[in-house]
Design an enzyme around this catalytic site. Sequence first.
Site, short mmCIF file in Angstrom:
data_model
loop_
_atom_site.label_atom_id
_atom_site.label_comp_id
_atom_site.label_asym_id
_atom_site.label_seq_id
_atom_site.Cartn_x
_atom_site.Cartn_y
_atom_site.Cartn_z
CB SER A 1 86.99 -52.43 -28.87
OG SER A 1 86.58 -53.75 -28.37
NE ARG B 1 82.36 -53.59 -17.42
CZ ARG B 1 82.81 -53.17 -18.47
NH1 ARG B 1 82.55 -53.74 -19.68
NH2 ARG B 1 83.47 -52.01 -18.80
CG ASP C 1 93.47 -57.41 -27.85
OD1 ASP C 1 92.64 -58.30 -27.55
OD2 ASP C 1 92.98 -56.42 -28.55
CG HIS D 1 90.26 -55.77 -25.86
ND1 HIS D 1 90.75 -55.46 -27.26
CD2 HIS D 1 89.13 -55.09 -25.91
CE1 HIS D 1 89.90 -55.02 -27.87
NE2 HIS D 1 88.80 -54.82 -26.91
CG ASP D 2 91.70 -53.17 -20.12
OD1 ASP D 2 90.72 -52.92 -20.68
OD2 ASP D 2 91.69 -53.83 -18.93
#
Lengths: 200, 361
Positions: free
Chosen positions: B139, B208, B301, B334-335
Amino acid sequence: MGVRDIYGRSDYAIIGDLVEHGTRVLDLGCGAGELLAWLKENKQVDGRGVEMVGADVQKAIASGVSVYQGDLEPALEDYPDHAFDYVILSQTLQQTRHPLQVLRSMLRISKRAIVAFPNFAHWRVRMSHLSSGRSPRTELFPYEWYDSPNIHFLTVLDFEHLAQKEGWKIERRVFLAGRRNVTILPNLMAEVAVYLFSAR
Amino acid sequence: MITQAAIATFDSLDLDCGVTLAPVDVAYETYGELNADKSNAILIEHAFSGNAHAAGDDGWWANMIGPGKGFDTDRYFVICSNVLGGCRGTTGPGSINPATGAPWAMTFPPITITDMVRLQKKLIDSFGITKLLAVAGGSMGGMQALEWAVAYPDSVRAALPIATTSRHSAQQIAFNEVGRQSIMADPDWNDGNYYDQRPPARGLSVARMVGHITYMSDESMRQKFGRRLRAGQNKFEVESYLQYRGSQFVDRHDSQGGFDANSYIYITRAMDSYDLTQRGSLPKLFENIKTRFLVMSFTSDWLYPAYQSLEVVSALRSRNCDVAYCSLTSQYGHDAFLVEVNEQTELVRGFLASTFREAVK
């Protein structure tokens, strides 16, 4: 111990012999990178690979070989001219969509190209076709017509003919039946043909 | 595992915006031992909300860094530092401005990914390391890894940019802007001046929450939450999860406390403004790069989609750079770069081992 003994693919053994020490090599459709790893170890080549299958790409990278995951035909376009000393295409030419473009690109990005392909004119293939009246199925061409990855069928004569038409210089030809070298009537006797050629 | 945590202070740092920060603190941790010829150092770059605590208990990449792991601390000396503009020990908007004796807040100069890397270079120099074995990160960490290779090509033997890009797309900027606006819409933000009062907790936690949505995938959310309700509450599991993540970010129950809202604004702006291609086309930038690359993306992702990695890879290949690229199959969005450990471990281990063999030749 040669590549042949390690991996049992006779064309690998031949290719291993054709590639000179300390050169830059690109292997198209490199699988899990066995040939490149061998060439790196034994001929100190600077090797790269292109492979579609993710699991193979992962194995190759895990073994220290730099492989790009992608379709080889578009992948060829990215490389600059004369980037390599050898580009290898082993047992994949008959599966490409535009084989002539692939071969021309190979000679654009590399001094020399090495191509290995199964010979569609081998006598067993001819026999299978003649006797069954169906699309030939042999050890070399084991697929049913509807699930075959092979979409272009070529023979030793076909390749010779194309090389002449394109003006390629054939530097080495090796014909194989199993692990034996074929010296006579290659178009009939060779199961696999390996060509080392360059642009004239 | 030999572990050290420290803060290095440098006299000054010249920023892209023209301002010179003086002095500058960098919080960092190291794992393993630097070898005699200093050829086994790996710099790990954290993602947006990360910190220097990459390995060991609760380390954000503990599953990848440690003895016998992908980044094997028995073989390599691993360094991770908190980024410039951060709030985990490195100088940022929450630090005291020596000129006023008060927190910088929104008077902190704008920072860039390039500034972050320039500060890391000082840290690496201070170890006497002239050439890193590798720089790796996912990232925003991947952006820094790319920046290292472009800015200091002779100082990086290998780069591992993971799930990243050479420039943010409109979509990535858009999500970051929602986060920033959420913070700034909170009256407690008070134009960034909240350090002696209540911080903008609601705005920051909503920011968040949005972030966490972008880090997951449709499939991983369906599997993890579906339409399940929280037992005894008239609330979806996914609502409860996001609220938990939001409040945890604002009010962490460990020693570090909550994330600083102004850091959120500064760092996301640094990410959004980053655009390698402003300095020339990627093939042009990679012209003389000798660095080896291992680039990885993940199939699900959608925040940093594979095409962004492929832009970089394609440019590297057009320069005949030594690049390996792999698209890893994952449902975690994306994690995935933090979650898909097994496959990454094999790839990273093999790639580093072959790089290290070349290095010591």
